[in-house]
Design an enzyme around this catalytic site. Sequence first.
Site, PDB file in Angstrom:
ATOM      1  N   LYS A 198       0.855  -1.193   0.000  1.00 36.91           N
ATOM      2  CA  LYS A 198       0.000   0.000   0.000  1.00 36.91           C
ATOM      3  C   LYS A 198       0.881   1.229   0.000  1.00 36.91           C
ATOM      4  O   LYS A 198       2.016   1.182   0.488  1.00 36.91           O
ATOM      5  CB  LYS A 198      -0.895   0.018   1.247  1.00 36.91           C
ATOM      6  CG  LYS A 198      -2.156   0.833   1.072  1.00 36.91           C
ATOM      7  CD  LYS A 198      -3.194   0.063   0.278  1.00 36.91           C
ATOM      8  CE  LYS A 198      -4.496   0.777   0.132  1.00 36.91           C
ATOM      9  NZ  LYS A 198      -5.537  -0.108  -0.435  1.00 36.91           N
ATOM     10  N   GLY A 251     -18.518   7.507  -2.994  1.00 33.44           N
ATOM     11  CA  GLY A 251     -17.424   7.580  -3.955  1.00 33.44           C
ATOM     12  C   GLY A 251     -17.494   6.407  -4.911  1.00 33.44           C
ATOM     13  O   GLY A 251     -18.571   5.842  -5.163  1.00 33.44           O
ATOM     14  N   ASN A 252     -16.333   6.019  -5.405  1.00 32.38           N
ATOM     15  CA  ASN A 252     -16.272   4.956  -6.419  1.00 32.38           C
ATOM     16  C   ASN A 252     -16.935   3.669  -5.947  1.00 32.38           C
ATOM     17  O   ASN A 252     -17.779   3.097  -6.647  1.00 32.38           O
ATOM     18  CB  ASN A 252     -14.797   4.717  -6.781  1.00 32.38           C
ATOM     19  CG  ASN A 252     -14.655   3.559  -7.736  1.00 32.38           C
ATOM     20  OD1 ASN A 252     -14.614   2.403  -7.316  1.00 32.38           O
ATOM     21  ND2 ASN A 252     -14.618   3.845  -9.013  1.00 32.38           N
ATOM     22  N   GLY A 300     -20.692   6.707   2.537  1.00 35.43           N
ATOM     23  CA  GLY A 300     -19.799   7.057   1.432  1.00 35.43           C
ATOM     24  C   GLY A 300     -20.590   7.168   0.145  1.00 35.43           C
ATOM     25  O   GLY A 300     -21.669   6.566  -0.003  1.00 35.43           O
TER      26      GLY A 300
HETATM   27  P1  NAD Z   1     -13.603   7.698  -2.757  1.00 30.53           P
HETATM   28  O1  NAD Z   1     -12.603   8.719  -2.394  1.00 30.53           O
HETATM   29  O2  NAD Z   1     -14.052   7.582  -4.178  1.00 30.53           O
HETATM   30  O3  NAD Z   1     -14.948   7.921  -1.877  1.00 30.53           O
HETATM   31  C1  NAD Z   1     -14.935   8.013  -0.493  1.00 30.53           C
HETATM   32  C2  NAD Z   1     -16.339   8.465  -0.071  1.00 30.53           C
HETATM   33  O4  NAD Z   1     -16.442   8.431   1.343  1.00 30.53           O
HETATM   34  C3  NAD Z   1     -16.701   9.888  -0.502  1.00 30.53           C
HETATM   35  O5  NAD Z   1     -18.044   9.913  -0.915  1.00 30.53           O
HETATM   36  C4  NAD Z   1     -16.526  10.690   0.799  1.00 30.53           C
HETATM   37  O6  NAD Z   1     -17.359  11.836   0.817  1.00 30.53           O
HETATM   38  C5  NAD Z   1     -17.017   9.656   1.790  1.00 30.53           C
HETATM   39  N1  NAD Z   1     -16.590   9.875   3.164  1.00 30.53           N
HETATM   40  C6  NAD Z   1     -15.356  10.126   3.633  1.00 30.53           C
HETATM   41  N2  NAD Z   1     -15.380  10.253   4.968  1.00 30.53           N
HETATM   42  C7  NAD Z   1     -16.669  10.076   5.344  1.00 30.53           C
HETATM   43  C8  NAD Z   1     -17.354  10.099   6.579  1.00 30.53           C
HETATM   44  N3  NAD Z   1     -16.708  10.313   7.723  1.00 30.53           N
HETATM   45  N4  NAD Z   1     -18.684   9.879   6.573  1.00 30.53           N
HETATM   46  C9  NAD Z   1     -19.361   9.665   5.432  1.00 30.53           C
HETATM   47  N5  NAD Z   1     -18.770   9.622   4.238  1.00 30.53           N
HETATM   48  C10 NAD Z   1     -17.444   9.842   4.193  1.00 30.53           C
HETATM   49  O7  NAD Z   1     -13.044   6.316  -2.210  1.00 30.53           O
HETATM   50  P2  NAD Z   1     -13.380   4.853  -2.710  1.00 30.53           P
HETATM   51  O8  NAD Z   1     -12.436   4.488  -3.780  1.00 30.53           O
HETATM   52  O9  NAD Z   1     -14.842   4.719  -2.928  1.00 30.53           O
HETATM   53  O10 NAD Z   1     -12.937   4.011  -1.410  1.00 30.53           O
HETATM   54  C11 NAD Z   1     -13.782   3.902  -0.278  1.00 30.53           C
HETATM   55  C12 NAD Z   1     -13.228   2.822   0.651  1.00 30.53           C
HETATM   56  O11 NAD Z   1     -13.118   1.599  -0.072  1.00 30.53           O
HETATM   57  C13 NAD Z   1     -11.846   3.074   1.241  1.00 30.53           C
HETATM   58  O12 NAD Z   1     -11.764   2.473   2.518  1.00 30.53           O
HETATM   59  C14 NAD Z   1     -10.913   2.313   0.279  1.00 30.53           C
HETATM   60  O13 NAD Z   1      -9.686   1.980   0.881  1.00 30.53           O
HETATM   61  C15 NAD Z   1     -11.785   1.114  -0.002  1.00 30.53           C
HETATM   62  N6  NAD Z   1     -11.464   0.401  -1.236  1.00 30.53           N
HETATM   63  C16 NAD Z   1     -11.493   1.034  -2.445  1.00 30.53           C
HETATM   64  C17 NAD Z   1     -11.228   0.308  -3.602  1.00 30.53           C
HETATM   65  C18 NAD Z   1     -11.343   0.929  -4.980  1.00 30.53           C
HETATM   66  O14 NAD Z   1     -11.199   0.188  -5.963  1.00 30.53           O
HETATM   67  N7  NAD Z   1     -11.618   2.207  -5.099  1.00 30.53           N
HETATM   68  C19 NAD Z   1     -10.892  -1.044  -3.517  1.00 30.53           C
HETATM   69  C20 NAD Z   1     -10.890  -1.665  -2.264  1.00 30.53           C
HETATM   70  C21 NAD Z   1     -11.182  -0.925  -1.136  1.00 30.53           C
END
Ligand code: NAD
Length: 429
Positions: A108, A222-223, A220
Site C-alpha cells: 500500500k 465515492g467509487n 460514502g
Molecule cells: P472515494 O474517495 O471515491 O470515496 C470516499 C467516499 O467516502 C466519498 O463519498 C466521501 O465523501 C465519503 N466519506 C469520507 N469520509 C466520510 C465520513 N466520515 N462519513 C461519510 N462519508 C465519508 O473512495 P473509494 O475508492 O470509494 O474508497 C472507499 C473505501 O473503499 C476506502 O476504505 C478504500 O480503501 C476502499 N477500497 C477502495 C477500492 C477501490 O477500488 N476504489 C478497492 C478496495 C477498497
Amino acid sequence: MTTHQSFNPFHMAQTQFDGVAELIDLDDSTKQLLREPLREYSFAIPVRMDSGSTQVFRGFRVQHSDARGPCKGGIRFHPQESLDTVRALAMWMSWKTAVVDIPLGGGKGGVICDPHNLSSREQEQLCRGWVRQIAKNVGPTIDVPAPDVMTSAQHMLWMLDEFEVIHGAKYPGFITGKPVGMGGSLGRKEATGYGVIFTVREALRQLDLRAEDTTASVQGFGNVAQHAIRLFTQLGGTVVCVSSWDQQDQTSYAFVKTDGIDLDQLVAITNSFGGIDKSKAADLGYKVLSGDLWLEQEVDILLPCALENQLNATNVDRIASRVKLIAEGANGPTTPEADQAIKSRNIFLIPDFVANAGGVTCSYFEQVQSNMNYFWEKDEVLDKLDAAMTSAFLSVSDLARKQEIYTRDAAYVIAIDRVARAAQDRGWC
Ligand code: NAD
C-alpha cells in the site's frame, strides 16, 4: 476523519492477525514474519507549487508480503494519511489477494496531502515525485500500485509515464486502474462496488432473503459506494440512505429518501471526491442530516463504503435492530470492539478483504491483459469477476459454517494459511 484520535489501524490489523494466528496455531517465526511488513519506505516529495514556492509532502510505500507474488495495493492521497494506516492497509492487501487466490502479495502507498487544495498541475507533480522516490523498488514484478482514496485513473497514468521515462521502456503492467484505452481494463471502475454486491447477493441467498425485499444504507458516495448502489438497485434492492463527507463543514451528512434514492440524480450533484451538494440534495427532496446517522437507519443491510474506524465502540449500539447483513466495502470500517457486538447480535458480516476484493481482482485481470496486450470485453471481465468473488465468498462462508466461527475469522484463517504456506514453502520460515 476518524472518530478516535487514538485509533491505530495497524494495531487493529495486528490484533486481528494475532487472534487468528492463535486459532490456527501458527508457529512463532511465521507469526513474527507476517505480523510486520517485509519492507517499508517513507520519503519526502518536494513539489514546486503554482505560487512558485516549494512544498514538501510525505509519501509512503509499504510492502507487507510478496510470498505469493509481487506486492499489490493502492495509493491514497489523504490529509490524515499515516505510516501506520498504510501498514495496516498493506497487511490487509496480503489477506485480500490470498482470499481471492490471485498470485499477488500485499502492499500500500500514500501521500499526506489534500488534493482538494491542489491544482491539477500540482497533483501531476506529486504523482511524478512519488514515482521518482520509489521507482527502483516498485515495478511489474516487484510491486504494482493502483488507485485508492482520492486517487484516479489520471493519477495512475502520470505515475506510469514517469516510471516509463525513468526506466526507458513501456511497462503497462507497472500500475493498474489506468484509463481504458491507455492499458486500463473495462470493468475496473465498477469492480470494487460490483464485487461487494456479488458477495451481498450470495449472503442474501444464505439468509433466505430476496434482494427485492431488502433496503440498504450506505456510508460514502465515492467509487465503491456508487457502483455498489448501481448493482444492488439492478438486483431489485432499495437504498434509502447514503452519506458523504462535506469538505466545507468538515463533517459528514446523511441523505435520506425512504422510497429509495435516485443514483444518477445524486451522482449529478456530487463532486469528483464523492461529496454530495447538500443544498441541491435538499431541493431534490432528500432529508439531509448531519453526522453518522447512516448507521441508525432501519434497513436490512449496512454498506460502510467510506473509510476505516466507522463502526466502533462508541456507535455500534446505534445500529438498528432490523439490520441483518453488513458488507464492508471500505477497508477496516469496523474496530475489534464493534466486531464483538456485531458477532453477538448475529448479524451476518462480509469482511472487508472479501467484500471489497473485486478491485484488486480486476486489477489482476488488467495486469494479465496489459501483459498480453489484448483486452477483453466488459462482460467477460465482469463474468470472471463474479466467478472469483462468488468462489471466495463461498469458501469463507462454508468454513465459517463448518467450524462455527465468525466470518471474519474464517476469511483470516483461509488467507493467513495461504500466505503462511507460501512463505514456508519458499523456506523463509
Ligand atoms: P472515494 O474517495 O471515491 O470515496 C470516499 C467516499 O467516502 C466519498 O463519498 C466521501 O465523501 C465519503 N466519506 C469520507 N469520509 C466520510 C465520513 N466520515 N462519513 C461519510 N462519508 C465519508 O473512495 P473509494 O475508492 O470509494 O474508497 C472507499 C473505501 O473503499 C476506502 O476504505 C478504500 O480503501 C476502499 N477500497 C477502495 C477500492 C477501490 O477500488 N476504489 C478497492 C478496495 C477498497
